[in-house]
Design a protein around this motif. Structure first.
Motif, PDB file in Angstrom:
ATOM      1  N   GLY A  13       0.757  -1.238   0.000  1.00  0.00           N
ATOM      2  CA  GLY A  13       0.000   0.000   0.000  1.00  0.00           C
ATOM      3  C   GLY A  13       0.788   1.287   0.000  1.00  0.00           C
ATOM      4  O   GLY A  13       0.210   2.350  -0.143  1.00  0.00           O
ATOM      5  N   ASP A  14       2.103   1.225   0.157  1.00  0.00           N
ATOM      6  CA  ASP A  14       2.862   2.474   0.167  1.00  0.00           C
ATOM      7  C   ASP A  14       3.878   2.535  -0.970  1.00  0.00           C
ATOM      8  O   ASP A  14       4.950   3.083  -0.833  1.00  0.00           O
ATOM      9  CB  ASP A  14       3.536   2.701   1.520  1.00  0.00           C
ATOM     10  CG  ASP A  14       4.539   1.622   1.868  1.00  0.00           C
ATOM     11  OD1 ASP A  14       4.627   0.624   1.136  1.00  0.00           O
ATOM     12  OD2 ASP A  14       5.240   1.776   2.878  1.00  0.00           O
ATOM     13  N   CYS A  15       3.511   1.977  -2.116  1.00  0.00           N
ATOM     14  CA  CYS A  15       4.370   1.967  -3.300  1.00  0.00           C
ATOM     15  C   CYS A  15       3.643   2.660  -4.453  1.00  0.00           C
ATOM     16  O   CYS A  15       2.427   2.843  -4.397  1.00  0.00           O
ATOM     17  CB  CYS A  15       4.689   0.536  -3.709  1.00  0.00           C
ATOM     18  SG  CYS A  15       5.624  -0.362  -2.469  1.00  0.00           S
ATOM     19  N   PRO A  16       4.357   3.024  -5.506  1.00  0.00           N
ATOM     20  CA  PRO A  16       3.691   3.609  -6.665  1.00  0.00           C
ATOM     21  C   PRO A  16       2.551   2.714  -7.150  1.00  0.00           C
ATOM     22  O   PRO A  16       2.706   1.500  -7.273  1.00  0.00           O
ATOM     23  CB  PRO A  16       4.814   3.699  -7.699  1.00  0.00           C
ATOM     24  CG  PRO A  16       6.044   3.886  -6.880  1.00  0.00           C
ATOM     25  CD  PRO A  16       5.820   3.011  -5.684  1.00  0.00           C
ATOM     26  N   THR A  17       1.395   3.335  -7.368  1.00  0.00           N
ATOM     27  CA  THR A  17       0.183   2.604  -7.728  1.00  0.00           C
ATOM     28  C   THR A  17      -0.610   3.411  -8.736  1.00  0.00           C
ATOM     29  O   THR A  17      -0.626   4.635  -8.692  1.00  0.00           O
ATOM     30  CB  THR A  17      -0.675   2.349  -6.467  1.00  0.00           C
ATOM     31  OG1 THR A  17       0.131   1.671  -5.497  1.00  0.00           O
ATOM     32  CG2 THR A  17      -1.895   1.498  -6.766  1.00  0.00           C
ATOM     33  N   LEU A  18      -1.300   2.705  -9.628  1.00  0.00           N
ATOM     34  CA  LEU A  18      -2.175   3.325 -10.612  1.00  0.00           C
ATOM     35  C   LEU A  18      -3.605   2.882 -10.310  1.00  0.00           C
ATOM     36  O   LEU A  18      -3.867   1.693 -10.125  1.00  0.00           O
ATOM     37  CB  LEU A  18      -1.760   2.867 -12.013  1.00  0.00           C
ATOM     38  CG  LEU A  18      -2.384   3.542 -13.202  1.00  0.00           C
ATOM     39  CD1 LEU A  18      -2.075   5.038 -13.213  1.00  0.00           C
ATOM     40  CD2 LEU A  18      -1.890   2.896 -14.485  1.00  0.00           C
ATOM     41  N   TYR A  19      -4.519   3.862 -10.221  1.00  0.00           N
ATOM     42  CA  TYR A  19      -5.919   3.604  -9.902  1.00  0.00           C
ATOM     43  C   TYR A  19      -6.811   4.114 -11.031  1.00  0.00           C
ATOM     44  O   TYR A  19      -6.474   5.091 -11.699  1.00  0.00           O
ATOM     45  CB  TYR A  19      -6.337   4.345  -8.626  1.00  0.00           C
ATOM     46  CG  TYR A  19      -5.550   4.004  -7.393  1.00  0.00           C
ATOM     47  CD1 TYR A  19      -5.959   2.983  -6.543  1.00  0.00           C
ATOM     48  CD2 TYR A  19      -4.411   4.721  -7.055  1.00  0.00           C
ATOM     49  CE1 TYR A  19      -5.238   2.682  -5.396  1.00  0.00           C
ATOM     50  CE2 TYR A  19      -3.684   4.428  -5.907  1.00  0.00           C
ATOM     51  CZ  TYR A  19      -4.108   3.405  -5.077  1.00  0.00           C
ATOM     52  OH  TYR A  19      -3.401   3.111  -3.947  1.00  0.00           O
ATOM     53  N   ALA A  20      -7.966   3.490 -11.217  1.00  0.00           N
ATOM     54  CA  ALA A  20      -9.000   3.982 -12.126  1.00  0.00           C
ATOM     55  C   ALA A  20     -10.143   4.518 -11.280  1.00  0.00           C
ATOM     56  O   ALA A  20     -10.427   3.997 -10.195  1.00  0.00           O
ATOM     57  CB  ALA A  20      -9.511   2.861 -13.023  1.00  0.00           C
ATOM     58  N   THR A  21     -10.812   5.565 -11.769  1.00  0.00           N
ATOM     59  CA  THR A  21     -11.957   6.123 -11.055  1.00  0.00           C
ATOM     60  C   THR A  21     -13.229   5.905 -11.854  1.00  0.00           C
ATOM     61  O   THR A  21     -13.182   5.600 -13.045  1.00  0.00           O
ATOM     62  CB  THR A  21     -11.789   7.639 -10.817  1.00  0.00           C
ATOM     63  OG1 THR A  21     -11.990   8.323 -12.060  1.00  0.00           O
ATOM     64  CG2 THR A  21     -10.431   7.981 -10.240  1.00  0.00           C
ATOM     65  N   ASP A  22     -14.345   6.096 -11.202  1.00  0.00           N
ATOM     66  CA  ASP A  22     -15.635   5.998 -11.895  1.00  0.00           C
ATOM     67  C   ASP A  22     -15.920   7.254 -12.715  1.00  0.00           C
ATOM     68  O   ASP A  22     -16.971   7.375 -13.325  1.00  0.00           O
ATOM     69  CB  ASP A  22     -16.767   5.730 -10.905  1.00  0.00           C
ATOM     70  CG  ASP A  22     -16.955   6.828  -9.874  1.00  0.00           C
ATOM     71  OD1 ASP A  22     -16.064   7.714  -9.754  1.00  0.00           O
ATOM     72  OD2 ASP A  22     -17.976   6.810  -9.180  1.00  0.00           O
ATOM     73  N   ARG A  23     -14.978   8.171 -12.759  1.00  0.00           N
ATOM     74  CA  ARG A  23     -15.098   9.388 -13.566  1.00  0.00           C
ATOM     75  C   ARG A  23     -14.403   9.240 -14.921  1.00  0.00           C
ATOM     76  O   ARG A  23     -14.303  10.184 -15.680  1.00  0.00           O
ATOM     77  CB  ARG A  23     -14.468  10.570 -12.836  1.00  0.00           C
ATOM     78  CG  ARG A  23     -15.107  10.903 -11.519  1.00  0.00           C
ATOM     79  CD  ARG A  23     -14.354  12.043 -10.866  1.00  0.00           C
ATOM     80  NE  ARG A  23     -14.909  12.337  -9.566  1.00  0.00           N
ATOM     81  CZ  ARG A  23     -14.469  13.297  -8.787  1.00  0.00           C
ATOM     82  NH1 ARG A  23     -13.446  14.053  -9.171  1.00  0.00           N
ATOM     83  NH2 ARG A  23     -15.019  13.516  -7.621  1.00  0.00           N
ATOM     84  N   GLY A  24     -13.849   8.045 -15.165  1.00  0.00           N
ATOM     85  CA  GLY A  24     -13.102   7.835 -16.395  1.00  0.00           C
ATOM     86  C   GLY A  24     -11.715   8.451 -16.358  1.00  0.00           C
ATOM     87  O   GLY A  24     -11.157   8.786 -17.399  1.00  0.00           O
ATOM     88  N   THR A  25     -11.152   8.591 -15.158  1.00  0.00           N
ATOM     89  CA  THR A  25      -9.822   9.165 -14.991  1.00  0.00           C
ATOM     90  C   THR A  25      -8.920   8.181 -14.263  1.00  0.00           C
ATOM     91  O   THR A  25      -9.382   7.159 -13.747  1.00  0.00           O
ATOM     92  CB  THR A  25      -9.884  10.487 -14.194  1.00  0.00           C
ATOM     93  OG1 THR A  25     -10.442  10.222 -12.891  1.00  0.00           O
ATOM     94  CG2 THR A  25     -10.727  11.531 -14.910  1.00  0.00           C
ATOM     95  N   LEU A  26      -7.630   8.514 -14.216  1.00  0.00           N
ATOM     96  CA  LEU A  26      -6.653   7.719 -13.487  1.00  0.00           C
ATOM     97  C   LEU A  26      -6.097   8.539 -12.337  1.00  0.00           C
ATOM     98  O   LEU A  26      -5.926   9.756 -12.454  1.00  0.00           O
ATOM     99  CB  LEU A  26      -5.498   7.308 -14.400  1.00  0.00           C
ATOM    100  CG  LEU A  26      -5.856   6.417 -15.580  1.00  0.00           C
ATOM    101  CD1 LEU A  26      -4.644   6.253 -16.488  1.00  0.00           C
ATOM    102  CD2 LEU A  26      -6.361   5.070 -15.113  1.00  0.00           C
ATOM    103  N   LEU A  27      -5.801   7.888 -11.236  1.00  0.00           N
ATOM    104  CA  LEU A  27      -5.079   8.481 -10.114  1.00  0.00           C
ATOM    105  C   LEU A  27      -3.733   7.776 -10.029  1.00  0.00           C
ATOM    106  O   LEU A  27      -3.649   6.568 -10.224  1.00  0.00           O
ATOM    107  CB  LEU A  27      -5.836   8.290  -8.801  1.00  0.00           C
ATOM    108  CG  LEU A  27      -7.220   8.914  -8.708  1.00  0.00           C
ATOM    109  CD1 LEU A  27      -7.860   8.551  -7.362  1.00  0.00           C
ATOM    110  CD2 LEU A  27      -7.142  10.414  -8.869  1.00  0.00           C
ATOM    111  N   VAL A  28      -2.694   8.542  -9.738  1.00  0.00           N
ATOM    112  CA  VAL A  28      -1.349   7.988  -9.648  1.00  0.00           C
ATOM    113  C   VAL A  28      -0.793   8.266  -8.262  1.00  0.00           C
ATOM    114  O   VAL A  28      -0.780   9.412  -7.808  1.00  0.00           O
ATOM    115  CB  VAL A  28      -0.427   8.615 -10.716  1.00  0.00           C
ATOM    116  CG1 VAL A  28       0.980   8.056 -10.600  1.00  0.00           C
ATOM    117  CG2 VAL A  28      -0.984   8.387 -12.110  1.00  0.00           C
TER     118      VAL A  28
END
Length: 63
Positions: A13-28
């Motif tokens: 949980g404390d490493c570089p991670t890529l997330y998808a949102t329900d807004r059609g965007t990515l969080l880094v």
């Protein structure tokens, strides 16, 4: 906002991670670099991630 983990460089949980949102965007998730010398607007920020994180996401067909 709903967030779904796509890919990470580790599982704790404390490493570089890529997330998808329900807004059609990515969080880094990554390190905030201090020595980039760029002019970034006050409402934005930069994060630094390993290129392998993107390669892994593509290889796993997540993006």
């Amino acid at each position: 906002m709903k967030v779904r983990k796509l890919v990470t460089t580790c599982e704790n949980g404390d490493c570089p991670t890529l997330y998808a949102t329900d807004r059609g965007t990515l969080l880094v998730q990554g390190e905030v670099p201090a020595d980039h010398g760029l002019q970034i607007p006050g409402h934005e920020n930069l994060v630094e991630i390993p290129i392998e994180l993107i390669r892994k996401a593509i290889r796993d067909q997540l993006i």
